[in-house]
Design an enzyme around this catalytic site. Structure first.
Site, PDB file in Angstrom:
ATOM      1  N   ASP A   1     -48.251  39.443   7.891  1.00  0.00           N
ATOM      2  CA  ASP A   1     -48.134  39.306   9.231  1.00  0.00           C
ATOM      3  C   ASP A   1     -49.227  38.888  10.020  1.00  0.00           C
ATOM      4  O   ASP A   1     -49.043  38.431  11.248  1.00  0.00           O
ATOM      5  CB  ASP A   1     -47.126  39.951   9.889  1.00  0.00           C
ATOM      6  N   ASP A   2     -50.536  39.017   9.594  1.00  0.00           N
ATOM      7  CA  ASP A   2     -51.626  38.921  10.311  1.00  0.00           C
ATOM      8  C   ASP A   2     -51.985  37.760  10.680  1.00  0.00           C
ATOM      9  O   ASP A   2     -52.405  36.965   9.728  1.00  0.00           O
ATOM     10  CB  ASP A   2     -52.694  39.694   9.722  1.00  0.00           C
ATOM     11  N   VAL A   3     -52.086  37.376  11.999  1.00  0.00           N
ATOM     12  CA  VAL A   3     -52.114  35.933  12.436  1.00  0.00           C
ATOM     13  C   VAL A   3     -53.723  35.372  11.904  1.00  0.00           C
ATOM     14  O   VAL A   3     -53.793  34.176  11.550  1.00  0.00           O
ATOM     15  CB  VAL A   3     -52.077  35.718  13.831  1.00  0.00           C
TER      16      VAL A   3
ATOM     17  N   TRP B   1     -47.495  46.174  11.327  1.00  0.00           N
ATOM     18  CA  TRP B   1     -48.527  45.525  11.247  1.00  0.00           C
ATOM     19  C   TRP B   1     -50.044  46.652  11.556  1.00  0.00           C
ATOM     20  O   TRP B   1     -51.038  46.811  11.032  1.00  0.00           O
ATOM     21  CB  TRP B   1     -48.878  44.481  12.284  1.00  0.00           C
TER      22      TRP B   1
ATOM     23  N   LEU C   1     -55.505  36.540   9.538  1.00  0.00           N
ATOM     24  CA  LEU C   1     -55.238  36.263   7.842  1.00  0.00           C
ATOM     25  C   LEU C   1     -55.003  35.092   7.682  1.00  0.00           C
ATOM     26  O   LEU C   1     -55.374  34.110   6.712  1.00  0.00           O
ATOM     27  CB  LEU C   1     -54.714  37.394   7.308  1.00  0.00           C
TER      28      LEU C   1
END
Length: 169
Positions: free
Chosen positions: A153-155, A134, A157
């Protein structure tokens, strides 16, 4: 400096997707801007990992007070206890040292990145303790301004996709 691809990418996104068209229109006066020197950008990422933005800013300010120019040589020549005195954990102190060693030995050489793929740069960066996929992806977007990085994996996003494409689910 606006990346060369920015206007065309914005136009193509707006043409292809009504949700993106709204964002392109709403944020038409903004663009990506590189966050500066690769080493200090990565060092700042390590400092800020897993702490609040306010705490990260405070630790970074104390680090800049102790080490005014964030370079590999400066980090390597600063005693670990002095780095810890800035508010860095033992682990983050080790991570900064590992990052500095990778740069100072040439194991990481940002001049080579122009010829490397995103995946190759991510692999190189994740070889540094404390830098995960990340962080490497965010670095590619916000420092290298690479156009096609999509950090799954970006929360943030994930939440935005859920809100704007999945009725909030």
């Amino acid at each position: 400096m606006t990346p060369d691809y920015w206007q065309r990418a914005s136009f193509e996104l707006a043409q292809a997707d009504p949700v993106m068209a709204g964002f392109v229109q709403r944020y038409s006066s903004t663009s990506l801007v590189s966050r500066g020197d690769p080493f200090s950008t990565l060092a700042r990422s390590i400092v800020g990992e897993l702490i609040s933005v306010i705490a990260a800013g405070s630790v970074w300010a104390r680090l800049l007070n102790a080490v005014p120019l964030i370079t590999p040589a400066a980090i390597l020549s600063t005693a670990p206890e002095d780095l810890r005195g800035c508010g860095l954990s033992l682990r983050k102190t080790e991570y900064l040292g590992d990052l500095a060693r990778h740069f100072s030995t040439g194991e990481i050489d940002s001049a080579r990145w122009i010829c490397m793929t995103d995946a190759e740069i991510i692999a190189e960066l994740t070889g540094v303790r404390g830098i995960g996929v990340w962080t490497a992806e965010m670095f590619l977007i916000f420092n290298q301004m690479r156009p096609d990085v999509f950090p799954l994996d970006d929360v943030g996003l994930q939440k935005a996709v859920a809100v704007h494409y999945c009725s909030g689910a």
